[in-house]
Design an enzyme around this catalytic site. Sequence first.
Site, short mmCIF file in Angstrom:
data_model
loop_
_atom_site.label_atom_id
_atom_site.label_comp_id
_atom_site.label_asym_id
_atom_site.label_seq_id
_atom_site.Cartn_x
_atom_site.Cartn_y
_atom_site.Cartn_z
N ARG A 46 36.43 -28.16 -19.15
CA ARG A 46 35.79 -26.91 -18.73
C ARG A 46 34.48 -26.73 -19.49
NH1 ARG A 46 40.20 -22.62 -19.19
NH2 ARG A 46 40.21 -23.67 -21.20
N LYS A 106 54.64 -27.66 -15.28
CA LYS A 106 55.90 -27.12 -14.73
C LYS A 106 55.68 -25.95 -13.79
CE LYS A 106 54.73 -26.16 -18.99
NZ LYS A 106 55.03 -26.42 -20.35
N VAL A 133 58.93 -31.01 -18.47
CA VAL A 133 60.22 -30.47 -18.93
C VAL A 133 60.58 -31.08 -20.28
CG1 VAL A 133 62.66 -30.16 -18.40
CG2 VAL A 133 60.99 -30.16 -16.55
N GLU A 191 51.89 -21.78 -24.13
CA GLU A 191 51.11 -21.85 -22.90
C GLU A 191 49.81 -21.07 -23.08
OE1 GLU A 191 52.15 -23.72 -20.08
OE2 GLU A 191 53.35 -24.36 -21.76
N ASP A 202 58.26 -19.82 -18.59
CA ASP A 202 58.09 -21.27 -18.76
C ASP A 202 59.45 -21.98 -18.71
OD1 ASP A 202 56.33 -23.64 -19.76
OD2 ASP A 202 58.01 -23.57 -21.16
N LYS A 206 60.95 -24.78 -15.93
CA LYS A 206 61.60 -26.06 -16.28
C LYS A 206 63.01 -26.13 -15.72
CE LYS A 206 58.82 -26.40 -20.46
NZ LYS A 206 58.73 -25.96 -21.86
P1 NDP Z 1 44.96 -26.82 -23.32
O1 NDP Z 1 44.56 -25.41 -23.06
O2 NDP Z 1 45.03 -27.29 -24.72
O3 NDP Z 1 43.98 -27.81 -22.54
C1 NDP Z 1 43.59 -27.57 -21.23
C2 NDP Z 1 42.44 -28.50 -20.91
O4 NDP Z 1 42.08 -28.34 -19.55
C3 NDP Z 1 41.19 -28.24 -21.73
O5 NDP Z 1 40.60 -29.45 -22.11
C4 NDP Z 1 40.27 -27.49 -20.75
O6 NDP Z 1 38.91 -27.74 -20.99
C5 NDP Z 1 40.67 -28.13 -19.46
N1 NDP Z 1 40.42 -27.29 -18.29
C6 NDP Z 1 40.94 -26.08 -18.02
N2 NDP Z 1 40.51 -25.64 -16.83
C7 NDP Z 1 39.69 -26.59 -16.35
C8 NDP Z 1 38.94 -26.74 -15.17
N3 NDP Z 1 38.93 -25.80 -14.22
N4 NDP Z 1 38.19 -27.87 -15.00
C9 NDP Z 1 38.19 -28.83 -15.96
N5 NDP Z 1 38.90 -28.76 -17.09
C10 NDP Z 1 39.64 -27.65 -17.28
O7 NDP Z 1 46.34 -27.02 -22.58
P2 NDP Z 1 47.50 -28.03 -22.95
O8 NDP Z 1 46.95 -29.38 -23.22
O9 NDP Z 1 48.39 -27.41 -23.98
O10 NDP Z 1 48.35 -28.02 -21.61
C11 NDP Z 1 47.99 -28.82 -20.50
C12 NDP Z 1 49.19 -28.86 -19.56
O11 NDP Z 1 50.28 -29.44 -20.25
C13 NDP Z 1 49.70 -27.51 -19.05
O12 NDP Z 1 50.17 -27.68 -17.75
C14 NDP Z 1 50.84 -27.20 -20.00
O13 NDP Z 1 51.78 -26.34 -19.43
C15 NDP Z 1 51.41 -28.57 -20.17
N6 NDP Z 1 52.22 -28.79 -21.35
C16 NDP Z 1 51.73 -28.50 -22.59
C17 NDP Z 1 52.49 -28.79 -23.70
C18 NDP Z 1 52.01 -28.51 -25.08
O14 NDP Z 1 52.75 -28.77 -26.03
N7 NDP Z 1 50.79 -28.00 -25.26
C19 NDP Z 1 53.82 -29.40 -23.59
C20 NDP Z 1 54.23 -29.69 -22.24
C21 NDP Z 1 53.46 -29.38 -21.17
P3 NDP Z 1 38.19 -27.25 -22.34
O15 NDP Z 1 38.83 -28.06 -23.43
O16 NDP Z 1 36.77 -27.62 -22.14
O17 NDP Z 1 38.45 -25.79 -22.46
N1 HSE Z 2 54.77 -23.86 -23.99
C1 HSE Z 2 55.73 -24.86 -23.79
C2 HSE Z 2 56.83 -24.72 -24.82
C3 HSE Z 2 55.10 -26.22 -23.89
O1 HSE Z 2 56.62 -24.04 -25.81
O2 HSE Z 2 57.92 -25.28 -24.62
C4 HSE Z 2 56.04 -27.34 -23.54
O3 HSE Z 2 56.35 -27.32 -22.18
#
Ligand code: NDP
Ligand code: HSE
Length: 434
Positions: A46, A106, A133, A191, A202, A206
Amino acid sequence: MTAPLKLALVGLGTVGQGVVELIQRNGEVIAARLGRSVRITGIAVRDLTRARDVNVADIPVTDDAMALARDGDYDVLVELIGGETTARAVTEIAFSRGKSVVNANKALIARHGNELLAQAESAGVGIGFEAAVAGGIPVLKALREGLVGNQVSALAGIINGTSNYILTQMGSKGQAFADALADAQRLGYAEADPTFDIEGIDAAHKLTILASLAFGIPLDFDALSIEGISAITPQDIRIARELGYAIKHLGIAKREADGGVSLRVHPTLVPTEHLLAKVDGVLNAVLMRGDGAGPVCMTGAGAGRLATASAVLADIIDLGRSGAGIAPPLGQPVVGLKAVTIHPAQDAASAFYLRLRVADAPGVLKGITSVFAELDISIEAIQQREPREGDDATVALITSETTGQRIADAVARIEVLPFVREQLARIRVEHFEA
Ligand code: NDP
Ligand code: HSE
């Protein structure tokens, strides 16, 4: 030399950076196992100015996710932005180009998975969401492949790392709810909107996915009963411990006698000697019962950068091996899944923990217990604590097994008794077979 498996990485946050780190660290072993190397050919973020802690200097980075999905040179699009709008759009663009998709999303799968999986099936491409999940635990693969010969009768799990972390910190370190949540956010567990974590949404996303795989039913997020941890107090954690229980936030799915299922997420008192009670911090655990395998329990990190990236890579490698994936993501084609009745939590039977603040006066316990007697609910344990604030005392009790509806009736009658000072706290108690 076989051509590399080319990835378009949409999102470079907690999980996206973890994926880059693992590919850079384990590139050789991954190539040996896959039979070809994995190469990221484009990244979308982003904010192009944001500092990253992985080296992506050799990879083109854009802030136009749609353009990367539409024009990028890739075999698999890895969507790690979360949410349902852009995430869905890039997924559909990839499918329309005959490309497979991996995500950790999820919310997207639970709410739009029936349509997206049908689109993938008709396009002859794969979609993997193992990371959606229970973080690093390969639980979807276990249900889909390892337990494929079983009928699963029930599963129960700690499936939100943030909630488990908060409850653990409140219970063992005496940390305040808000501080524990802030730590979980800093550690990258929560999240983007943490109400999804603390209000059970969340975990419900899952459980929707787990139930679909376990029971061969369509994804039906709207049918779940959902309750989070935001009303749990340090006092409840303390009293529960004195009564021999830990408070865990669980997702529970059961096949019922009528062929329907019950699907609910809520805080639960679990006996302290049970293995789910010992799963602390960001760890998740899923306990599944198959008619052949019996009880199977998997535990591991439920959130966090590398644990989640590990599951993302597992899907990437599966798709790289077989094109459309080894088995359908929900175990069988989504178009063939048959809906069943999903029973509301009110119908589900369990014991209950109740806590109430009452006037410290004679006849109070008798007044409470007579309501339970009238409704034919037995009390397994009762504890009256000395008054601490003014004249109020705290009464905590555990009932025998009864339905949610009957407890609701009891609570409604007790709350209007003249000596009751505030709304009752009410938490289910589960005793698992294993
Ligand atoms: P973050 O907020 O850390 O990262 C999201 C990323 O997506 C960032 O790099 C952001 O860019 C980018 N982004 C957001 N919107 C856009 C867009 N419109 N166009 C391009 N890039 C975009 O999220 P997470 O990594 O924590 O989570 C990602 C996914 O993984 C989610 O679906 C979450 O539910 C899932 N998840 C997360 C876990 C965790 O432990 N964090 C565990 C399991 C699942 P920028 O960096 O420039 O802001
Ligand atoms: N927000 C989620 C959690 C990330 O705390 O379990 C993993 O899906």
